[in-house]
Motif scaffolding. Structure first.
Motif, short mmCIF file in Angstrom:
data_model
loop_
_atom_site.label_atom_id
_atom_site.label_comp_id
_atom_site.label_asym_id
_atom_site.label_seq_id
_atom_site.Cartn_x
_atom_site.Cartn_y
_atom_site.Cartn_z
N UNK A 207 18.59 -1.98 4.10
CA UNK A 207 17.82 -0.77 4.39
C UNK A 207 16.99 -0.38 3.18
N UNK A 208 17.63 -0.37 2.01
CA UNK A 208 16.89 0.11 0.84
C UNK A 208 15.91 -0.95 0.34
N UNK A 209 16.23 -2.23 0.54
CA UNK A 209 15.30 -3.27 0.10
C UNK A 209 14.01 -3.20 0.91
N UNK A 210 14.14 -2.99 2.20
CA UNK A 210 12.93 -2.88 3.04
C UNK A 210 12.13 -1.64 2.66
N UNK A 211 12.86 -0.57 2.41
CA UNK A 211 12.18 0.67 2.04
C UNK A 211 11.42 0.47 0.72
N UNK A 212 12.09 -0.19 -0.19
CA UNK A 212 11.48 -0.44 -1.49
C UNK A 212 10.23 -1.31 -1.34
N UNK A 213 10.33 -2.34 -0.52
CA UNK A 213 9.19 -3.24 -0.32
C UNK A 213 8.01 -2.46 0.24
N UNK A 214 8.31 -1.60 1.20
CA UNK A 214 7.29 -0.77 1.82
C UNK A 214 6.61 0.11 0.78
N UNK A 215 7.42 0.77 -0.03
CA UNK A 215 6.88 1.67 -1.04
C UNK A 215 6.04 0.90 -2.05
N UNK A 216 6.52 -0.28 -2.41
CA UNK A 216 5.79 -1.09 -3.39
C UNK A 216 4.42 -1.46 -2.83
N UNK A 217 4.40 -1.84 -1.55
CA UNK A 217 3.13 -2.23 -0.92
C UNK A 217 2.16 -1.05 -0.95
N UNK A 218 2.66 0.14 -0.62
CA UNK A 218 1.80 1.32 -0.61
C UNK A 218 1.30 1.60 -2.03
N UNK A 219 2.21 1.50 -3.00
CA UNK A 219 1.83 1.78 -4.38
C UNK A 219 0.77 0.81 -4.86
N UNK A 221 -1.39 -0.91 -2.95
CA UNK A 221 -2.64 -0.69 -2.24
C UNK A 221 -3.36 0.55 -2.77
N UNK A 222 -2.58 1.57 -3.08
CA UNK A 222 -3.25 2.78 -3.54
C UNK A 222 -3.80 2.60 -4.95
N UNK A 223 -3.42 1.50 -5.60
CA UNK A 223 -4.07 1.19 -6.87
C UNK A 223 -5.06 0.05 -6.70
#
Ligand SMILES: Nc1ncnc2c1ncn2[C@@H]1O[C@H](COP(=O)(O)OP(=O)(O)O)[C@@H](O)[C@H]1O
Ligand SMILES: [Mg+2]
Lengths: 265, 286
Positions: A207-219, A221-223
């Motif tokens: 659960x947390x690995x997927x969440x982390x991957x998601x957040x990393x992708x957003x971070x 892209x926003x850069x």
């Protein structure tokens, strides 16, 4: 516990070995592996062992840390040794035994070969930060981009994986502690029981690995990350004189090993 | 019944490697039965490391931990049994939820204790009531609930073991003010109803001032101060030296006192400050 796994761990330091360009070190490890497989007799193995010990000393890595890296492979090493002892033809140690002198020699050489192989590659990861390692790899593989190989993507994935291994390990540790505090038992019981006991760790971890991957992708892209096209580096890698010297020494070592091989030593 | 004593407790992580780090140094404390104590300190001061010794999740590098006079690390069985007596809620406990339903997640601890079905059911309902988890949620997946709800379910999962000592690591971290207040209320309620010893780790002085009867201040792995909120907050200077501040209400009271408004000592909560200010307006000092 889990933290004792040193696989791919980086020991920061400021020795010559640490300061070598990662590209040099990757090339040298390739040279080292090729050289190792040229060893035929005791002289050859002796030379490789000597070089390994010398490099370890130069990089100020403790032998104990080296041994820790080898430890997970002990079983495979022992198995290889056993097979070699029993399946090598030659003069028996005693009349009628299947164990031969040649077998024992081969077993020892095989063990040496595996231990040296592991030690050599670990020397690279012990002295090179994951970022430097993947940067070096990307630059070395750059020519492959002409063949449309996704070099940048691969090395990016690798550096991310390396970056998140410690995070995942410490997270696993934390989740394990939390479930242990609720009385989970990972050490006793039958195999199925123990497999089932892993569920309380794996579910939260995923659960947390997927969440982390998601957040990393957003971070990312926003850069404005959009792949390797036209990306520049903060730390430009540059070959120095010490890299040249190291590569020359590596070449001499390889040549020496080929000569020894020619004499069957 | 449930008194915790630590004797010269020290803990060093990764001893013998380049990453060696001593997180707890020579901590000797006695936390008597029924006390509501708070551990505060800067990030990295060793609070989490310290509390993980109290239920034998971590073994001391040197020193001892005693529960009711007996070393909790004396053997494997003692180390396991202490988990039922000393319930530990980790920081961000919502990350440990894993079962398909809320009910089964809360029941995980009691199930590991090998209790009977009825007993487990009773405890799950009791723990849910303590933490304000409605029974309507029992069949939902814990992963689809809100952060505050998840947190309370995770706390219920520990309370369901009916620990005599309840330890919570930063239970209000990352919650909105309403969520914080509710969780602190739940914890206070649990202590009052069961008489359990409660140890709460926090870096919010305001939370701590409101509920704890004793404050233990950690600094760089050592106990820097230990006393009632009055005693600890009267040392505002020393606290600020180790990167901590006194509660907002106390800061405000200090500032007002500097402007010659005759406020009494020992004001740490908004309620108390309001009371004192009203008293001043009516022309009397209390
Ligand atoms: N599992 C661990 N391995 C190595 N070092 C750790 C580990 N956990 C904490 N530390 C170190 O120990 C020190 C104290 O950490 P911790 O007990 O988590 O402090 P706090 O809870 O007060 O923030 C920190 O410097 C931290 O880096
Ligand atoms: Mg902490």
């Amino acid at each position: 516990m889990l933290k004792d796994i040193t696989l791919g761990q980086y020991f920061p330091g400021n020795t010559v070995v640490h300061r070598l360009d990662p590209r040099t070190k990757i090339l040298l490890v390739v040279v080292y592996i090729v050289a190792l497989f040229q060893a035929r007799g005791w002289v050859g193995y002796g030379l490789v062992t000597l070089v390994t010990l010398l490099c370890t000393a130069l990089s100020k890595i403790k032998l104990r840390s080296m041994f820790k890296g080898v430890k997970p492979m002990l079983f495979i090493i022992a198995l290889t040794a056993l097979l070699n002892i029993f399946y090598t033809a030659g003069t028996p140690v005693r009349p009628g035994w299947i164990i031969t002198w040649e077998g024992i020699a081969r077993a020892v050489q095989m063990m040496l070969r595996i231990v040296l192989l592991i030690s050599g590659t670990f020397l690279l990861t012990y002295t090179t930060s994951p970022i430097a390692l993947t940067d070096g790899l990307e630059l070395l593989l750059n020519p492959l981009k002409k063949l449309r190989a996704p070099v940048h993507e691969m090395t990016m994935m690798m550096s991310m994986a390396l970056r998140f291994i410690p995070t995942l390990i410490s997270e696993t540790d934390k989740i394990m502690s939390a479930q242990k505090a609720r009385g989970a038992d990972f050490e006793t019981g039958s195999l199925t029981r123990r497999a089932k006991a892993l569920l309380p760790i794996l579910v939260p971890l995923f659960v947390s690995a997927f969440k982390r991957a998601d957040e990393l992708a957003v971070a990312m892209e926003s850069r404005c990350y959009h792949g390797g096209e036209g990306r520049t580096r903060m730390k430009q890698l540059r070959l120095e004189r010490r890299d040249l010297i190291a590569l020359i020494l590596g070449g001499l070592f390889l040549a020496g090993m080929f000569v020894l091989k020619g004499f069957g030593l | 019944m449930a008194e915790i004593i630590t004797e010269n407790l020290c803990h060093t992580y990764s001893a013998g490697t380049p990453f060696e780090q001593t997180a707890v140094r020579d901590v000797s404390l006695r936390i008597p039965q029924g006390q509501f104590a708070a551990v505060i300190g800067h990030t990295g001061s060793g609070k989490s490391t310290f509390i993980q010794h109290l239920n034998a999740l971590l073994q001391p590098t040197s020193g001892r931990v005693l529960l009711d006079g007996q070393d909790i690390n004396r053997d494997k069985y003692a180390r396991r049994d202490v988990k039922w007596k000393v319930g530990l809620v980790f920081q961000y406990p919502e990350y440990q939820l894993f079962e398909e339903t809320v009910y089964r997640d809360i029941a995980f601890g009691p199930t590991n204790m090998r209790l009977g079905k009825e007993e487990i059911d009773e405890r799950v309902r009791e723990a849910a009531a303590f933490t304000g988890v409605e029974e309507a949620l029992f069949d939902r997946s814990p992963l689809e609930l809100s952060g505050g709800q998840k947190r309370r379910i995770a706390i219920a999962g520990v309370i369901a073991m009916r620990p005599e000592v309840l330890i919570l690591d930063e239970p209000t971290a990352g919650l909105d003010p309403a969520g914080c207040a509710q969780i602190l209320d739940n914890i206070r309620n649990y202590r009052e109803k069961t008489g359990a010893t409660v140890l709460i780790v926090s870096h919010s002085m305001d939370d701590v001032a409101r509920i704890a009867g004793r404050i233990i201040v950690f600094d760089k792995g050592r106990v820097a101060m230990d006393g009632t909120p009055e005693e600890v907050f009267s040392r505002a200077r020393e606290l600020s030296l180790i990167g901590l501040s006194i509660p907002k209400a106390a800061q405000l009271a200090c500032a007002l006192r500097d402007r010659n408004i005759p406020l009494p000592e020992g004001i740490f909560t908004h309620e108390r400050l309001l009371e004192a200010l009203l008293a001043v307006r009516e022309g009397r000092t209390c």
